[in-house]
Design a protein around this motif. Structure first.
Motif, PDB file in Angstrom:
ATOM      1  N   ALA A  57      51.877 -15.123  12.202  1.00 15.77           N
ATOM      2  CA  ALA A  57      51.156 -13.872  12.021  1.00 15.77           C
ATOM      3  C   ALA A  57      50.041 -13.980  11.037  1.00 15.77           C
ATOM      4  O   ALA A  57      49.177 -13.346  11.066  1.00 15.77           O
ATOM      5  N   MET A  58      49.984 -14.854  10.173  1.00 20.91           N
ATOM      6  CA  MET A  58      49.039 -15.065   9.394  1.00 20.91           C
ATOM      7  C   MET A  58      47.908 -15.780  10.043  1.00 20.91           C
ATOM      8  O   MET A  58      46.563 -15.340   9.799  1.00 20.91           O
ATOM      9  N   LEU A  59      47.849 -16.394  11.091  1.00 21.27           N
ATOM     10  CA  LEU A  59      46.864 -16.917  11.826  1.00 21.27           C
ATOM     11  C   LEU A  59      46.411 -15.668  12.603  1.00 21.27           C
ATOM     12  O   LEU A  59      45.081 -15.928  12.801  1.00 21.27           O
ATOM     13  N   GLY A  60      47.195 -14.927  13.193  1.00 23.98           N
ATOM     14  CA  GLY A  60      46.790 -13.728  13.847  1.00 23.98           C
ATOM     15  C   GLY A  60      45.686 -13.053  13.040  1.00 23.98           C
ATOM     16  O   GLY A  60      44.819 -12.625  13.454  1.00 23.98           O
ATOM     17  N   GLY A  61      46.253 -12.999  11.793  1.00 24.72           N
ATOM     18  CA  GLY A  61      45.543 -11.937  10.876  1.00 24.72           C
ATOM     19  C   GLY A  61      44.340 -12.578  10.305  1.00 24.72           C
ATOM     20  O   GLY A  61      43.267 -11.708  10.108  1.00 24.72           O
ATOM     21  N   SER A  62      43.897 -13.829  10.472  1.00 23.29           N
ATOM     22  CA  SER A  62      42.704 -14.386  10.162  1.00 23.29           C
ATOM     23  C   SER A  62      41.678 -14.262  11.169  1.00 23.29           C
ATOM     24  O   SER A  62      40.485 -14.311  10.851  1.00 23.29           O
ATOM     25  N   VAL A  63      42.092 -13.915  12.323  1.00 18.08           N
ATOM     26  CA  VAL A  63      41.117 -13.548  13.528  1.00 18.08           C
ATOM     27  C   VAL A  63      40.396 -12.418  12.851  1.00 18.08           C
ATOM     28  O   VAL A  63      39.129 -12.254  12.913  1.00 18.08           O
ATOM     29  N   VAL A  64      41.148 -11.401  12.530  1.00 19.26           N
ATOM     30  CA  VAL A  64      40.292  -9.906  12.132  1.00 19.26           C
ATOM     31  C   VAL A  64      39.558 -10.124  10.695  1.00 19.26           C
ATOM     32  O   VAL A  64      38.533  -9.834  10.729  1.00 19.26           O
ATOM     33  N   VAL A  65      40.179 -10.887   9.831  1.00 23.91           N
ATOM     34  CA  VAL A  65      39.628 -11.192   8.534  1.00 23.91           C
ATOM     35  C   VAL A  65      38.364 -11.968   8.595  1.00 23.91           C
ATOM     36  O   VAL A  65      37.320 -11.658   8.066  1.00 23.91           O
ATOM     37  N   GLU A  66      38.244 -13.174   9.477  1.00 24.62           N
ATOM     38  CA  GLU A  66      37.114 -13.785   9.478  1.00 24.62           C
ATOM     39  C   GLU A  66      35.971 -13.026  10.341  1.00 24.62           C
ATOM     40  O   GLU A  66      35.001 -13.316  10.071  1.00 24.62           O
ATOM     41  N   SER A  67      36.480 -12.321  11.148  1.00 25.81           N
ATOM     42  CA  SER A  67      35.422 -11.486  11.842  1.00 25.81           C
ATOM     43  C   SER A  67      34.885 -10.393  10.764  1.00 25.81           C
ATOM     44  O   SER A  67      33.676 -10.125  10.956  1.00 25.81           O
ATOM     45  N   VAL A  68      35.702  -9.673  10.040  1.00 25.28           N
ATOM     46  CA  VAL A  68      35.123  -8.735   9.065  1.00 25.28           C
ATOM     47  C   VAL A  68      34.087  -9.585   8.492  1.00 25.28           C
ATOM     48  O   VAL A  68      33.132  -8.765   7.758  1.00 25.28           O
ATOM     49  N   PHE A  69      34.388 -10.544   7.690  1.00 19.85           N
ATOM     50  CA  PHE A  69      33.818 -11.204   6.671  1.00 19.85           C
ATOM     51  C   PHE A  69      32.856 -12.191   7.042  1.00 19.85           C
ATOM     52  O   PHE A  69      32.322 -12.953   6.107  1.00 19.85           O
ATOM     53  N   ALA A  70      32.812 -12.246   8.474  1.00 17.48           N
ATOM     54  CA  ALA A  70      31.710 -13.541   9.049  1.00 17.48           C
ATOM     55  C   ALA A  70      32.091 -14.720   8.741  1.00 17.48           C
ATOM     56  O   ALA A  70      30.976 -15.684   8.201  1.00 17.48           O
ATOM     57  N   ILE A  71      33.279 -15.171   8.378  1.00 20.09           N
ATOM     58  CA  ILE A  71      33.531 -16.534   8.285  1.00 20.09           C
ATOM     59  C   ILE A  71      33.929 -17.325   9.294  1.00 20.09           C
ATOM     60  O   ILE A  71      34.557 -17.114  10.464  1.00 20.09           O
ATOM     61  N   PRO A  72      33.112 -18.512   9.591  1.00 22.50           N
ATOM     62  CA  PRO A  72      33.276 -19.298  10.793  1.00 22.50           C
ATOM     63  C   PRO A  72      34.325 -20.260  10.689  1.00 22.50           C
ATOM     64  O   PRO A  72      34.396 -21.385  10.556  1.00 22.50           O
ATOM     65  N   GLY A  73      35.414 -19.507  10.874  1.00 28.26           N
ATOM     66  CA  GLY A  73      36.984 -20.352  10.988  1.00 28.26           C
ATOM     67  C   GLY A  73      37.577 -20.107  12.367  1.00 28.26           C
ATOM     68  O   GLY A  73      36.823 -20.126  13.283  1.00 28.26           O
ATOM     69  N   PHE A  74      38.619 -20.516  12.161  1.00 28.83           N
ATOM     70  CA  PHE A  74      39.423 -20.982  13.554  1.00 28.83           C
ATOM     71  C   PHE A  74      39.674 -19.662  14.085  1.00 28.83           C
ATOM     72  O   PHE A  74      39.962 -19.768  15.365  1.00 28.83           O
ATOM     73  N   GLY A  75      39.977 -18.576  13.526  1.00 31.31           N
ATOM     74  CA  GLY A  75      40.411 -17.236  14.350  1.00 31.31           C
ATOM     75  C   GLY A  75      39.001 -16.806  14.812  1.00 31.31           C
ATOM     76  O   GLY A  75      39.277 -16.154  15.856  1.00 31.31           O
ATOM     77  N   ARG A  76      37.947 -16.685  14.190  1.00 33.90           N
ATOM     78  CA  ARG A  76      36.810 -16.315  14.913  1.00 33.90           C
ATOM     79  C   ARG A  76      36.603 -17.402  16.081  1.00 33.90           C
ATOM     80  O   ARG A  76      35.682 -16.869  17.095  1.00 33.90           O
TER      81      ARG A  76
END
Length: 326
Positions: A260-279
């Motif tokens: 669930a934390m990995l899934g939540g990182s998709v939304v958070v990285e999109s909101v904060f424009a973080i070039p991470g795994f979720g994005r």
């Protein structure tokens, strides 16, 4: 055979079929979706004639059937090759290795903050069930748990980045800042404060409530009355006995919430424009990049398996009744 080696071998024997099922199921779901990488490329680049489209499908191997492509992918994966990203025109492994550390840092800090602070507040609430402190923390955690992570992230941006200008709006570090060493670490840390807070707060509330509820049950157990009869102080009973027993289901939830934390990182990285795994996963879906998305799913599954392995090892330390290798 040493118990620890036997434990790892059993976990490995369990993990390999799980990974195979995850990859096969993901591939079938992607095949069932409409469109492919060529359709996405044509939509972005503009008009292409039928001959160019057919040539592009042949170059990317999309002119073959699903069974042939999955067999080719599985064969390459067995050799350690994750394939070629059609969206980034680079090997999938290099794209993942570039993005994965950012998400692991974000997820690791958020998980640690949520677990330790949530457990600590849960102990504070569960030390005196029914007290004002307990009711206040329980109500606050329920309200916090009901808040969507993306909305919380946007509110934090408006308050601390736009109005107060205390923290950066987004990104992982300042662009072309030229910072090195401790200055760069501090810059990355400042950029991570808001996304970590928005990702951790929801799970903090979950751990708080779980810890508090379990402690309220343990206070009614006979062994607690026996400890009181022996003259032990309430603080010692709380921390040495009640909290230690109550933390076991919280540790279990820690392993279950890794996905669930990995899934939540998709939304958070999109909101904060973080070039991470979720994005990266969101970009792979948008561009119908099947090899890249399968690589993301595979690495996510491996991460979840490793987290649960660590949780199982922690159980052996926290609960004397659990023995690794049995």
């Amino acid at each position: 055979m040493p118990p620890l080696v036997s434990f790892f071998l059993r976990r490995l024997a369990t993990a390999l079929p799980v990974l195979a099922l995850v990859l096969a199921g993901s591939f079938l779901l992607l095949e069932a979706a409409s469109g492919d990488a060529v359709d996405s490329y044509v939509a972005r680049s503009g008009s292409m004639d039928a001959e160019q489209i057919a040539q592009l499908r042949q170059e990317w191997g999309l002119d073959q059937g699903p069974a042939h492509r999955f067999k080719a992918y599985a064969s390459a994966l067995a050799r350690g090759d994750l394939g070629w990203s059609t969206a980034f025109e680079r090997p999938v492994a290099s794209v993942i290795l570039e993005r994965l550390p950012i998400t692991l840092l974000l997820m690791g800090v958020a998980t640690a903050l949520a677990f330790f602070l949530g457990s600590l507040l849960g102990v504070v609430a569960g030390a005196n069930p029914g007290s004002f402190r307990d009711r206040f923390l329980s109500t606050s955690s329920l309200a916090l748990y009901a808040v969507p992570g993306f909305w919380l992230g946007l509110v934090l941006i408006v308050i601390f980045a736009v109005d107060l200008r205390w923290l950066p709006i987004g990104g992982i570090e300042s662009v072309a800042s030229g910072k090195t060493g401790l200055a760069r670490i501090g810059d990355i840390g400042a950029h991570l404060i808001l996304p970590v807070a928005s990702l951790a707060m929801v799970y903090l509330a979950l751990y708080l409530r779980l810890m508090r509820d379990r402690m309220s049950e343990i206070w009614r157990d006979p062994f607690v009355n026996a400890l009181k009869a022996r003259g032990l102080s309430r603080g010692r009973i709380t921390w040495r006995h009640v909290a230690r027993n109550a933390v076991l289901p919280v540790v279990t939830m820690l392993g279950l919430q890794a996905a669930a934390m990995l899934g939540g990182s998709v939304v958070v990285e999109s909101v904060f424009a973080i070039p991470g795994f979720g994005r990266l996963a969101a970009e792979a879906v948008a561009r119908r990049d099947t090899p890249l998305l399968l690589g993301v799913i595979l690495c996510s599954a491996i991460t979840v398996i490793i987290v649960n392995l660590v949780v199982d090892l922690a159980y052996g330390k926290l609960d004397p009744r659990v023995r690794i290798g049995r």
